[in-house]
Scaffold this active site. Structure first.
Site, mmCIF file in Angstrom:
data_model
loop_
_atom_site.group_PDB
_atom_site.id
_atom_site.type_symbol
_atom_site.label_atom_id
_atom_site.label_comp_id
_atom_site.label_asym_id
_atom_site.label_seq_id
_atom_site.Cartn_x
_atom_site.Cartn_y
_atom_site.Cartn_z
ATOM 1 N N HIS A 1 8.891 2.893 8.891
ATOM 2 C CA HIS A 1 8.642 1.987 10.012
ATOM 3 C C HIS A 1 7.407 2.484 10.763
ATOM 4 O O HIS A 1 7.267 3.691 10.995
ATOM 5 C CB HIS A 1 9.861 1.940 10.935
ATOM 6 C CG HIS A 1 9.686 0.951 12.045
ATOM 7 N ND1 HIS A 1 9.710 -0.409 11.827
ATOM 8 C CD2 HIS A 1 9.437 1.126 13.368
ATOM 9 C CE1 HIS A 1 9.516 -1.034 12.978
ATOM 10 N NE2 HIS A 1 9.339 -0.132 13.920
ATOM 11 N N LEU B 1 18.552 -6.507 6.097
ATOM 12 C CA LEU B 1 19.605 -6.392 5.082
ATOM 13 C C LEU B 1 20.953 -6.232 5.764
ATOM 14 O O LEU B 1 21.073 -5.518 6.774
ATOM 15 C CB LEU B 1 19.302 -5.195 4.172
ATOM 16 C CG LEU B 1 18.015 -5.382 3.355
ATOM 17 C CD1 LEU B 1 17.505 -4.054 2.819
ATOM 18 C CD2 LEU B 1 18.229 -6.382 2.223
ATOM 19 N N SER C 1 0.827 -1.215 0.000
ATOM 20 C CA SER C 1 0.000 0.000 0.000
ATOM 21 C C SER C 1 0.864 1.270 0.000
ATOM 22 O O SER C 1 0.464 2.293 -0.573
ATOM 23 C CB SER C 1 -0.977 0.003 1.179
ATOM 24 O OG SER C 1 -0.302 0.205 2.392
ATOM 25 N N ASN C 2 2.042 1.219 0.617
ATOM 26 C CA ASN C 2 2.926 2.406 0.547
ATOM 27 C C ASN C 2 3.432 2.622 -0.872
ATOM 28 O O ASN C 2 3.536 3.759 -1.340
ATOM 29 C CB ASN C 2 4.087 2.250 1.534
ATOM 30 C CG ASN C 2 3.700 2.685 2.934
ATOM 31 O OD1 ASN C 2 3.536 3.867 3.190
ATOM 32 N ND2 ASN C 2 3.509 1.721 3.834
ATOM 33 N N ASP D 1 15.765 -1.008 11.758
ATOM 34 C CA ASP D 1 14.816 0.089 11.945
ATOM 35 C C ASP D 1 15.474 1.277 12.643
ATOM 36 O O ASP D 1 14.996 1.778 13.670
ATOM 37 C CB ASP D 1 13.587 -0.391 12.745
ATOM 38 C CG ASP D 1 12.797 -1.433 11.969
ATOM 39 O OD1 ASP D 1 12.721 -1.329 10.737
ATOM 40 O OD2 ASP D 1 12.280 -2.364 12.604
ATOM 41 N N ASN E 1 13.625 3.847 4.398
ATOM 42 C CA ASN E 1 12.691 2.871 4.963
ATOM 43 C C ASN E 1 11.563 3.608 5.659
ATOM 44 O O ASN E 1 11.743 4.741 6.116
ATOM 45 C CB ASN E 1 13.431 1.988 5.977
ATOM 46 C CG ASN E 1 12.540 0.906 6.568
ATOM 47 O OD1 ASN E 1 11.775 0.252 5.845
ATOM 48 N ND2 ASN E 1 12.609 0.712 7.873
ATOM 49 N N ARG F 1 22.701 -15.136 4.008
ATOM 50 C CA ARG F 1 22.195 -13.757 3.920
ATOM 51 C C ARG F 1 23.029 -12.945 2.927
ATOM 52 O O ARG F 1 22.503 -12.172 2.129
ATOM 53 C CB ARG F 1 22.239 -13.111 5.301
ATOM 54 C CG ARG F 1 21.681 -11.699 5.305
ATOM 55 C CD ARG F 1 21.918 -10.993 6.625
ATOM 56 N NE ARG F 1 21.362 -11.683 7.764
ATOM 57 C CZ ARG F 1 20.057 -11.691 8.088
ATOM 58 N NH1 ARG F 1 19.202 -11.059 7.336
ATOM 59 N NH2 ARG F 1 19.638 -12.321 9.151
ATOM 60 N N THR G 1 20.481 2.701 8.138
ATOM 61 C CA THR G 1 21.830 2.371 8.614
ATOM 62 C C THR G 1 21.810 0.882 8.962
ATOM 63 O O THR G 1 20.737 0.272 8.994
ATOM 64 C CB THR G 1 22.202 3.207 9.856
ATOM 65 O OG1 THR G 1 21.234 2.940 10.871
ATOM 66 C CG2 THR G 1 22.247 4.684 9.550
ATOM 67 N N ARG H 1 12.746 -8.125 5.190
ATOM 68 C CA ARG H 1 13.991 -8.891 5.368
ATOM 69 C C ARG H 1 15.039 -7.967 5.960
ATOM 70 O O ARG H 1 15.146 -6.811 5.553
ATOM 71 C CB ARG H 1 14.532 -9.380 4.014
ATOM 72 C CG ARG H 1 13.785 -10.506 3.391
ATOM 73 C CD ARG H 1 13.967 -11.802 4.089
ATOM 74 N NE ARG H 1 15.328 -12.343 4.071
ATOM 75 C CZ ARG H 1 15.652 -13.493 4.638
ATOM 76 N NH1 ARG H 1 14.754 -14.194 5.276
ATOM 77 N NH2 ARG H 1 16.888 -13.940 4.574
HETATM 78 C C1 GAR Z 1 3.835 -0.723 6.712
HETATM 79 O O1 GAR Z 1 3.041 -0.456 7.838
HETATM 80 C C2 GAR Z 1 5.295 -0.403 6.997
HETATM 81 O O2 GAR Z 1 5.453 0.701 7.848
HETATM 82 C C3 GAR Z 1 5.750 -1.683 7.677
HETATM 83 O O3 GAR Z 1 5.146 -2.700 6.941
HETATM 84 C C4 GAR Z 1 3.893 -2.236 6.427
HETATM 85 C C5 GAR Z 1 3.856 -2.522 4.952
HETATM 86 O O4 GAR Z 1 2.589 -2.212 4.415
HETATM 87 N N1 GAR Z 1 7.185 -1.796 7.660
HETATM 88 C C6 GAR Z 1 7.900 -2.316 8.652
HETATM 89 O O5 GAR Z 1 7.388 -2.807 9.645
HETATM 90 C C7 GAR Z 1 9.408 -2.275 8.473
HETATM 91 N N2 GAR Z 1 10.079 -2.576 9.673
HETATM 92 P P1 GAR Z 1 2.398 -2.062 2.833
HETATM 93 O O6 GAR Z 1 2.992 -3.342 2.202
HETATM 94 O O7 GAR Z 1 0.908 -2.006 2.664
HETATM 95 O O8 GAR Z 1 3.113 -0.828 2.395
#
Ligand code: GAR
Length: 216
Positions: free
Chosen positions: A105, A89, A13-14, A141, A103, A61, A137, A87
């Site tokens: 979070h 990295l 969705s992002n 997160d 990223n 990895r 970094t 994942r």
């Molecule tokens: C989002 O809420 C994002 O902030 C989180 O995963 C979701 C992905 O949603 N990311 C993390 O937790 C990274 N540590 P999306 O696939 O609908 O964008």
């Protein structure tokens, strides 16, 4: 025009919010570590090149990270956007893309790195929660904050209600950060701090909704 590569693991969705934002950059590819990531379908429907680099096929990895980097580099990105890429990295990968790896979070970092951020915010009795866009970094997160969006936490909130309230703000904050970058206004300074328009300042601190606005 700057090239953007987006990495996803699921819903996407992002990524969709970035497509809808009509950014002044080219989304050259969407890459997933999961073949069944729902967001891949969405990307293809928008005519965007997709690729899958599955971690299962790699013995370590480092080998996975190297295969992922090789796929990313085919698209010569100016910016690599982690959008729900789940994942961890490795250090070499992160250093390779230093200053051009972002990223999002779902917490107000440095609170609640890792998983289940909304549940943990509720359990902690937080009054505000939110999301953070940051340069990446090597620590999980973690990294210089570009933009944060805060939301209220209500006493009767469920995890799902809080997650939805935060996600709505993610869809505003992340395209904004990417827009600043592709417009050449945002960078990671030599001192490791975020610079917007050449100044060391927090990029457009965003507090949403306004304190006197209604509940959503
Ligand atoms: C989002 O809420 C994002 O902030 C989180 O995963 C979701 C992905 O949603 N990311 C993390 O937790 C990274 N540590 P999306 O696939 O609908 O964008």
């Amino acid at each position: 025009m700057k090239n953007i590569v987006i990495l996803i693991s699921g819903r996407g969705s992002n990524m969709e919010a970035m497509l809808a934002a009509k950014l002044p950059g080219r989304i050259s590819a969407v890459i997933s570590n999961k073949a069944d990531a729902r967001g891949l379908e969405t990307a293809r429907a928008h005519g965007i090149t997709t690729a899958v680099v599955a971690h299962a096929g790699h013995a370590s990895r480092d080998l996975f990270d190297a295969a992922l980097a090789a796929e990313i580099d085919r698209h010569a990105p100016d910016l690599v956007v982690l959008a729900g890429f789940m994942r961890i990295l490795g250090e070499n990968f992160v250093r390779r893309y230093a200053g051009r790896l972002m990223n999002i979070h779902p917490s107000l970092l440095p609170a609640f790195p890792g998983l289940h951020t909304h549940r943990r915010a509720l359990e902690a009795g937080c009054r505000v929660h939110g999301c953070t866009v940051h340069f990446v970094t090597p620590a999980l997160d973690n990294g210089p904050v570009i933009i944060q969006a805060a939301v209220p936490v209500y006493p009767d909130d469920s995890e799902d209600a809080l997650a939805a309230r935060v996600l709505a703000q993610e869809h505003i904050a992340y395209p904004q950060a990417v827009r600043w970058f592709v417009e050449g206004r945002l960078c990671l300074g030599a001192d490791g701090r975020v610079q917007l328009d050449g100044e060391r300042r927090t990029a457009g601190a965003l507090l949403v909704p306004e304190p006197d606005s209604g509940r959503t």
